[in-house]
Design an enzyme around this catalytic site. Structure first.
Site, PDB file in Angstrom:
ATOM      1  N   ASN A 211       0.186  32.276 -26.407  1.00  0.00           N
ATOM      2  CA  ASN A 211       0.885  31.873 -25.188  1.00  0.00           C
ATOM      3  C   ASN A 211       1.089  33.052 -24.242  1.00  0.00           C
ATOM      4  OD1 ASN A 211       0.960  29.216 -25.727  1.00  0.00           O
ATOM      5  ND2 ASN A 211       3.153  29.071 -26.131  1.00  0.00           N
ATOM      6  N   PHE A 252      -7.647  29.095 -17.019  1.00  0.00           N
ATOM      7  CA  PHE A 252      -6.374  29.777 -16.708  1.00  0.00           C
ATOM      8  C   PHE A 252      -6.523  30.839 -15.623  1.00  0.00           C
ATOM      9  CE2 PHE A 252      -2.861  28.212 -19.268  1.00  0.00           C
ATOM     10  CZ  PHE A 252      -3.548  27.247 -19.987  1.00  0.00           C
ATOM     11  N   CYS A 263       6.919  25.856 -22.739  1.00  0.00           N
ATOM     12  CA  CYS A 263       6.470  26.877 -23.690  1.00  0.00           C
ATOM     13  C   CYS A 263       6.363  28.278 -23.103  1.00  0.00           C
ATOM     14  CB  CYS A 263       5.128  26.463 -24.290  1.00  0.00           C
ATOM     15  SG  CYS A 263       5.273  25.010 -25.328  1.00  0.00           S
ATOM     16  N   LYS A 324       3.408  20.464 -14.705  1.00  0.00           N
ATOM     17  CA  LYS A 324       1.972  20.266 -14.524  1.00  0.00           C
ATOM     18  C   LYS A 324       1.713  18.764 -14.522  1.00  0.00           C
ATOM     19  CE  LYS A 324       0.429  20.538 -19.308  1.00  0.00           C
ATOM     20  NZ  LYS A 324      -0.531  21.142 -20.199  1.00  0.00           N
TER      21      LYS A 324
END
Ligand SMILES: NC(=O)c1ccc[n+]([C@@H]2O[C@H](COP(=O)([O-])OP(=O)(O)OC[C@H]3O[C@@H](n4cnc5c(N)ncnc54)[C@H](O)[C@@H]3O)[C@@H](O)[C@H]2O)c1
Length: 440
Positions: A211, A252, A263, A324
């Site tokens: 992450n 990304f 997260c 999102k």
């Protein structure tokens, strides 16, 4: 095979439905009475594409059940997964492990024979070992193992991610525990999904490393977008130019209003604290957290500047509120800081989100007007801000938008619109990191 899942949230519910689909008997334990009632009535307490169908089919097949009775649910289970929340602890940024430890203690009291207690929640390195200590102190007689099996699914694509994962990571120390988890994940062997068996601490830290790395990548391209705006370059071409390099990869690298969600914000912060505690501070992750926080608060300034320096008395329409698309999750969504600042500066806010409005209401400032759709939100607005790129916003007619609005400012924080078409419709279009396309 029978397993128990403690926690029926985004991760617990999706993983349970998917394990059940693989043929395992799964009992989900959920303490939230509202969620439990919904599940018993065949309604989903969260929005996740395809989840309702998968849950209903597996309930009908008798493989998936829901209960509030933890003691009854863990009896006879070969594996008990802990999938409860690990939010940021107030005041210091560490992961709050209260729910995890409480669940571990309840499980320890209830187990009647050997089971593997598996942490699926994202937990700092050392937590699973601390769980083992708790279980041992509550039940010195109990035969058990602990294991770590962090979850990598993404909201919005959670079922696909679980059924066809890039990898499964399992941290376990005994052959017996590895064997239980190997049997559980056997359907994934058949599709040759890589399964990484490793130590417990390594599995725990792998989740944070993944992450943090992704959050860093997003933050990097956002910084490049800022530089593009000053230097006259186009961040999309840069993303493509670097992303085609196989060592970097294309994912990304989309500029936007800063990462949010359930997260990245809490996990990057928790990793920073864990690293500091261990005397191995992670300067890169610290910078990522700081840069992203600053970006999220700067986003409202973009809107204010696009509106000529003040939004007092102006009507601003917000399109998309969730962090999102394809989720109703509002945790740490960029829309929260944008709306708070605009409302604080005297703007009148109208908002629409396809799935997130119920979750948004208690979190957004009072007085926000919730709308039926994008055009309803645009009605009479001085400015429109696209915050979350839901598919249904991608092809909105610029002419219709312009006709609905009172003003003509369009701030596109996700770069989804065609600048030329927007400008032709008379809109004053602003996007991220593409200065030559923004100034018309
Ligand atoms: N949401 C994601 O996309 C995602 C992805 C990967 C990992 N994770 C991690 O998974 C964990 C869970 O996240 P989530 O998004 O599913 O959280 P969530 O808040 O949606 O779900 C947690 C659920 O656990 C329930 N619960 C708490 N204590 C309980 C107990 N003792 N017994 C039974 N139920 C209990 C809560 O009522 C809640 O419904 C977190 O550690 C998170 O970081 C989340």
């Amino acid at each position: 095979m029978h397993i128990t899942m403690i926690g029926g949230g985004y991760v617990g519910l999706v993983s349970s439905a998917c394990f059940a689909e693989f043929g395992t008997d799964v009992t989900v334990v959920e303490t939230d009475a509202r969620k439990l009632t919904a599940l018993h009535e065949g309604r989903m307490p969260i929005y996740e594409p395809g989840l309702d169908k998968l849950v209903i089919e597996n309930v009908r097949a008798g493989r998936l059940t829901f209960t509030g009775d933890l003691a009854g649910a863990v009896r006879g289970a070969e594996a008990v997964f802990i999938a409860v929340g690990t939010p940021t602890r107030r005041g210091d940024g560490h992961a709050d492990l209260t729910y995890v430890y409480a669940a571990a203690e309840q499980v320890a009291r209830a187990l009647s024979g050997y089971a593997v207690i598996v942490t699926k929640s994202t937990v700092p390195v050392g937590t699973s070992r601390a769980i083992a200590e708790i279980v041992r102190s509550v039940r010195p007689d109990l035969d058990f193992d602990v294991a770590s099996n962090p979850e990598f699914l993404r909201e919005g694509n959670a079922i696909g991610d679980f059924m066809r994962p890039d990898r499964v990571v399992i941290g376990a120390e005994s052959d017996r525990a590895r064997e239980v988890l190997r049997r559980l994940y056997r359907p994934l062997y058949l599709i040759e999904a890589p399964i990484v068996f490793t130590g417990i601490e390594t599995a725990e830290l792998t989740k944070y490393a993944a992450n943090a790395f992704l959050a860093m990548k997003v933050t990097f391209i956002n910084e490049m977008a800022d530089l593009c705006e000053k230097g006259g370059a186009d961040v999309h071409d840069i993303a493509r130019g670097i992303g085609l390099d196989g060592r970097i990869g294309r994912k990304f690298l989309h500029p936007g209003p800063g990462y949010g969600g359930s997260c990245f914000p809490k996990d990057t912060l928790a990793l920073v604290r864990t690293a500091q505690d261990h005397g191995a501070p992670s300067r890169l992750v610290e910078a990522t957290v700081a840069v992203n926080d600053a970006r999220k608060s700067n986003m409202a300034m973009r809107v204010i500047n696009a509106c000529g320096g003040s939004v007092r008395g102006k009507t601003i329409a917000l399109l998309g509120l969730t962090f999102k698309p394809e989720t109703d999750d509002m945790r740490d969504a960029p829309s929260l800081s944008i709306a708070a600042r605009l409302a604080g500066d005297g703007a009148i806010l109208r908002a629409f989100d396809p799935e997130g409005m119920d979750q948004a209401r208690p979190l957004l400032p009072d007085g926000v007007q919730y709308c039926r759709d994008a055009f309803d939100a645009a009605d009479g607005a001085d400015a429109l801000v696209l915050i979350t790129e839901w598919n249904e916003f991608r092809a909105l007619s610029p002419a219709r938008l312009r006709a609905a609005m009172r003003g003509r400012v369009l701030v596109d924080l996700r770069n989804v619109y065609d600048p030329v078409a927007m400008r032709q419709a008379g809109l004053d279009y602003h996007c991220v990191g593409r200065p030559n396309l923004t100034q018309g």
